[in-house]
Scaffold this motif. Sequence first.
Motif, PDB file in Angstrom:
ATOM      1  N   VAL A  12       0.844  -1.199   0.000  1.00 48.83           N
ATOM      2  CA  VAL A  12       0.000   0.000   0.000  1.00 48.83           C
ATOM      3  C   VAL A  12       0.878   1.247   0.000  1.00 48.83           C
ATOM      4  CG1 VAL A  12      -1.774   1.306   1.225  1.00 48.83           C
ATOM      5  CG2 VAL A  12      -1.839  -1.203   1.246  1.00 48.83           C
ATOM      6  N   PHE A  13       0.576   2.128  -0.934  1.00 53.95           N
ATOM      7  CA  PHE A  13       1.227   3.442  -0.966  1.00 53.95           C
ATOM      8  C   PHE A  13       0.349   4.401  -0.178  1.00 53.95           C
ATOM      9  CE2 PHE A  13       3.009   1.385  -4.693  1.00 53.95           C
ATOM     10  CZ  PHE A  13       4.344   1.795  -4.665  1.00 53.95           C
ATOM     11  N   ALA A  14       0.830   4.811   0.974  1.00 51.96           N
ATOM     12  CA  ALA A  14       0.048   5.713   1.824  1.00 51.96           C
ATOM     13  C   ALA A  14       0.955   6.362   2.861  1.00 51.96           C
ATOM     14  CB  ALA A  14      -1.075   4.935   2.515  1.00 51.96           C
ATOM     15  N   ARG A  15       0.454   7.483   3.404  1.00 54.76           N
ATOM     16  CA  ARG A  15       1.162   8.204   4.466  1.00 54.76           C
ATOM     17  C   ARG A  15       0.235   8.391   5.670  1.00 54.76           C
ATOM     18  NH1 ARG A  15       2.459  11.995   0.196  1.00 54.76           N
ATOM     19  NH2 ARG A  15       4.656  11.920  -0.434  1.00 54.76           N
ATOM     20  N   GLY A  16       0.837   8.706   6.818  1.00 57.93           N
ATOM     21  CA  GLY A  16       0.074   9.114   7.992  1.00 57.93           C
ATOM     22  C   GLY A  16      -1.001   8.133   8.420  1.00 57.93           C
ATOM     23  N   GLU A  17      -2.223   8.668   8.634  1.00 59.53           N
ATOM     24  CA  GLU A  17      -3.327   7.842   9.115  1.00 59.53           C
ATOM     25  C   GLU A  17      -3.671   6.718   8.138  1.00 59.53           C
ATOM     26  OE1 GLU A  17      -6.726  10.110  10.142  1.00 59.53           O
ATOM     27  OE2 GLU A  17      -5.724  11.261  11.724  1.00 59.53           O
ATOM     28  N   GLU A  56       7.542   7.475  -0.449  1.00 58.44           N
ATOM     29  CA  GLU A  56       8.738   7.628  -1.281  1.00 58.44           C
ATOM     30  C   GLU A  56       9.680   6.435  -1.160  1.00 58.44           C
ATOM     31  OE1 GLU A  56       7.151  11.731  -0.699  1.00 58.44           O
ATOM     32  OE2 GLU A  56       7.489   9.983   0.596  1.00 58.44           O
ATOM     33  N   ASP A  57       9.785   5.892   0.050  1.00 57.62           N
ATOM     34  CA  ASP A  57      10.673   4.745   0.258  1.00 57.62           C
ATOM     35  C   ASP A  57      10.224   3.522  -0.530  1.00 57.62           C
ATOM     36  OD1 ASP A  57       8.390   4.722   1.887  1.00 57.62           O
ATOM     37  OD2 ASP A  57       9.318   3.359   3.337  1.00 57.62           O
ATOM     38  N   LEU A  58       8.894   3.327  -0.615  1.00 54.53           N
ATOM     39  CA  LEU A  58       8.360   2.186  -1.369  1.00 54.53           C
ATOM     40  C   LEU A  58       8.535   2.412  -2.868  1.00 54.53           C
ATOM     41  CD1 LEU A  58       6.984  -0.517  -1.467  1.00 54.53           C
ATOM     42  CD2 LEU A  58       4.774   0.620  -1.103  1.00 54.53           C
ATOM     43  N   VAL A  59       8.378   3.653  -3.313  1.00 57.40           N
ATOM     44  CA  VAL A  59       8.613   3.978  -4.727  1.00 57.40           C
ATOM     45  C   VAL A  59      10.055   3.637  -5.095  1.00 57.40           C
ATOM     46  CG1 VAL A  59       8.821   5.843  -6.424  1.00 57.40           C
ATOM     47  CG2 VAL A  59       6.845   5.768  -4.894  1.00 57.40           C
ATOM     48  N   GLU A  60      10.986   4.036  -4.251  1.00 61.18           N
ATOM     49  CA  GLU A  60      12.403   3.759  -4.524  1.00 61.18           C
ATOM     50  C   GLU A  60      12.690   2.259  -4.545  1.00 61.18           C
ATOM     51  OE1 GLU A  60      14.565   5.884  -1.561  1.00 61.18           O
ATOM     52  OE2 GLU A  60      13.978   7.875  -2.313  1.00 61.18           O
ATOM     53  N   ALA A  61      12.045   1.510  -3.652  1.00 61.90           N
ATOM     54  CA  ALA A  61      12.249   0.062  -3.606  1.00 61.90           C
ATOM     55  C   ALA A  61      11.757  -0.588  -4.893  1.00 61.90           C
ATOM     56  CB  ALA A  61      11.526  -0.527  -2.398  1.00 61.90           C
ATOM     57  N   VAL A  62      10.592  -0.151  -5.361  1.00 64.15           N
ATOM     58  CA  VAL A  62      10.035  -0.714  -6.604  1.00 64.15           C
ATOM     59  C   VAL A  62      10.931  -0.364  -7.794  1.00 64.15           C
ATOM     60  CG1 VAL A  62       8.097  -0.612  -8.226  1.00 64.15           C
ATOM     61  CG2 VAL A  62       7.661  -0.761  -5.753  1.00 64.15           C
ATOM     62  N   GLN A  63      11.427   0.861  -7.831  1.00 62.81           N
ATOM     63  CA  GLN A  63      12.321   1.277  -8.911  1.00 62.81           C
ATOM     64  C   GLN A  63      13.607   0.448  -8.928  1.00 62.81           C
ATOM     65  OE1 GLN A  63      12.526   5.485  -7.955  1.00 62.81           O
ATOM     66  NE2 GLN A  63      11.148   6.022  -9.645  1.00 62.81           N
ATOM     67  N   ARG A  64      14.009  -0.065  -7.760  1.00 65.31           N
ATOM     68  CA  ARG A  64      15.186  -0.934  -7.686  1.00 65.31           C
ATOM     69  C   ARG A  64      14.865  -2.379  -8.070  1.00 65.31           C
ATOM     70  NH1 ARG A  64      15.954   1.792  -2.638  1.00 65.31           N
ATOM     71  NH2 ARG A  64      15.169  -0.075  -1.548  1.00 65.31           N
ATOM     72  N   ALA A  93      -3.211   2.059  -3.600  1.00 71.16           N
ATOM     73  CA  ALA A  93      -2.697   3.410  -3.355  1.00 71.16           C
ATOM     74  C   ALA A  93      -3.810   4.340  -2.895  1.00 71.16           C
ATOM     75  CB  ALA A  93      -2.049   3.973  -4.611  1.00 71.16           C
ATOM     76  N   ALA A  94      -3.501   5.173  -1.905  1.00 68.66           N
ATOM     77  CA  ALA A  94      -4.398   6.264  -1.547  1.00 68.66           C
ATOM     78  C   ALA A  94      -4.347   7.281  -2.690  1.00 68.66           C
ATOM     79  CB  ALA A  94      -3.948   6.900  -0.236  1.00 68.66           C
ATOM     80  N   PRO A  95      -5.463   7.966  -2.986  1.00 73.35           N
ATOM     81  CA  PRO A  95      -5.502   8.887  -4.134  1.00 73.35           C
ATOM     82  C   PRO A  95      -4.394   9.934  -4.141  1.00 73.35           C
ATOM     83  CG  PRO A  95      -7.714   8.504  -3.323  1.00 73.35           C
ATOM     84  CD  PRO A  95      -6.786   7.848  -2.333  1.00 73.35           C
ATOM     85  N   ASP A  96      -4.030  10.452  -2.952  1.00 77.70           N
ATOM     86  CA  ASP A  96      -3.015  11.511  -2.911  1.00 77.70           C
ATOM     87  C   ASP A  96      -1.609  11.002  -3.229  1.00 77.70           C
ATOM     88  OD1 ASP A  96      -2.980  10.085  -0.443  1.00 77.70           O
ATOM     89  OD2 ASP A  96      -1.861  11.711   0.481  1.00 77.70           O
ATOM     90  N   MET A  97      -1.460   9.669  -3.326  1.00 82.12           N
ATOM     91  CA  MET A  97      -0.162   9.081  -3.632  1.00 82.12           C
ATOM     92  C   MET A  97       0.056   8.868  -5.126  1.00 82.12           C
ATOM     93  SD  MET A  97       1.391   8.831  -0.790  1.00 82.12           S
ATOM     94  CE  MET A  97       2.780   7.891  -1.392  1.00 82.12           C
ATOM     95  N   ASP A 112     -10.308   4.454   0.987  1.00 82.82           N
ATOM     96  CA  ASP A 112     -10.549   3.425   2.003  1.00 82.82           C
ATOM     97  C   ASP A 112      -9.552   2.287   1.807  1.00 82.82           C
ATOM     98  OD1 ASP A 112     -11.492   1.747   3.944  1.00 82.82           O
ATOM     99  OD2 ASP A 112     -13.586   1.820   3.298  1.00 82.82           O
ATOM    100  N   VAL A 113      -8.299   2.557   2.131  1.00 81.17           N
ATOM    101  CA  VAL A 113      -7.253   1.561   1.896  1.00 81.17           C
ATOM    102  C   VAL A 113      -7.450   0.326   2.756  1.00 81.17           C
ATOM    103  CG1 VAL A 113      -5.530   3.206   1.071  1.00 81.17           C
ATOM    104  CG2 VAL A 113      -5.718   2.745   3.531  1.00 81.17           C
ATOM    105  N   ALA A 114      -8.012   0.485   3.939  1.00 81.17           N
ATOM    106  CA  ALA A 114      -8.230  -0.665   4.822  1.00 81.17           C
ATOM    107  C   ALA A 114      -9.184  -1.666   4.186  1.00 81.17           C
ATOM    108  CB  ALA A 114      -8.767  -0.201   6.178  1.00 81.17           C
ATOM    109  N   ALA A 115     -10.289  -1.171   3.617  1.00 82.22           N
ATOM    110  CA  ALA A 115     -11.255  -2.064   2.973  1.00 82.22           C
ATOM    111  C   ALA A 115     -10.632  -2.755   1.770  1.00 82.22           C
ATOM    112  CB  ALA A 115     -12.499  -1.277   2.554  1.00 82.22           C
TER     113      ALA A 115
END
Length: 233
Positions: free
Chosen positions: A78-83, A99-107, A117-121, A149-152
């Motif tokens: 899941v790409f998300a921040r904060g809550e 950002e850390d997950l983006v970098e991992a995928v790029q590697r 992904a949450a919409p803001d991501m 609703d990333v949890a759902a």
Amino acid sequence: MARKISKRVAKNRDGIDRDRYYPLEEAVKLIKERASAKFDETVEVAMNLGVDPRHADQMVRGVVNLPNGTGREVRVAVFARGEKADEARAAGADIVGAEDLVEAVQRGEINFDRCIAAPDMMPLVGRLGKVLGPRGLMPNPKVGTVTPDVAAAVKASKGGAVEFRVEKAGIVHAGVGKVSFDDQAITENVRAFADAVIKAKPSGAKGNYLKRVAITSTMGPGVKIDLGSLAAS
């Protein structure tokens, strides 16, 4: 020269009329009886559709929640921040980041089977289109993987959500359970998947939309399905 088949394949095919279209319940029994691998084989369904996905108005895509799950452990990122990140972790996501997950995928570190992904991501995740797209992992709001609703979404992915997309030849296929499932569970899953694909019929589809359907197990023979038996009795 005729292609030689192994004794195992010949034995598995024995008793199956390759020209016959079987009622779904009978086809499930045939598949389960012939599952002889040393592991729990996946039951797969393939549907040949009357569409040409090269045309945008004939694309078939969607997601279905199988009533009895897939029997497969799905690793969810899941790409998300904060809550939203906290909600994803609480729901059981295996990997959560920004950002850390983006970098991992790029590697090339893609240690997951489904991506949410949450919409803001999405401005960040959009950079990964060339990496995730070809693998069928790019989050998309049409199939519920871009959502506030990333949890759902995590719970659905863990519980049996199956994403489908038509291939160039007009075929949609997916795993819909394990041979260890009882007959009814497999039958219900196949019908749920078929119903979702039928409901996803695109506006540009003309003529016969559902042409052929077959089921198989990972190492087993294919069995053609009587289309009339796909509807719940």
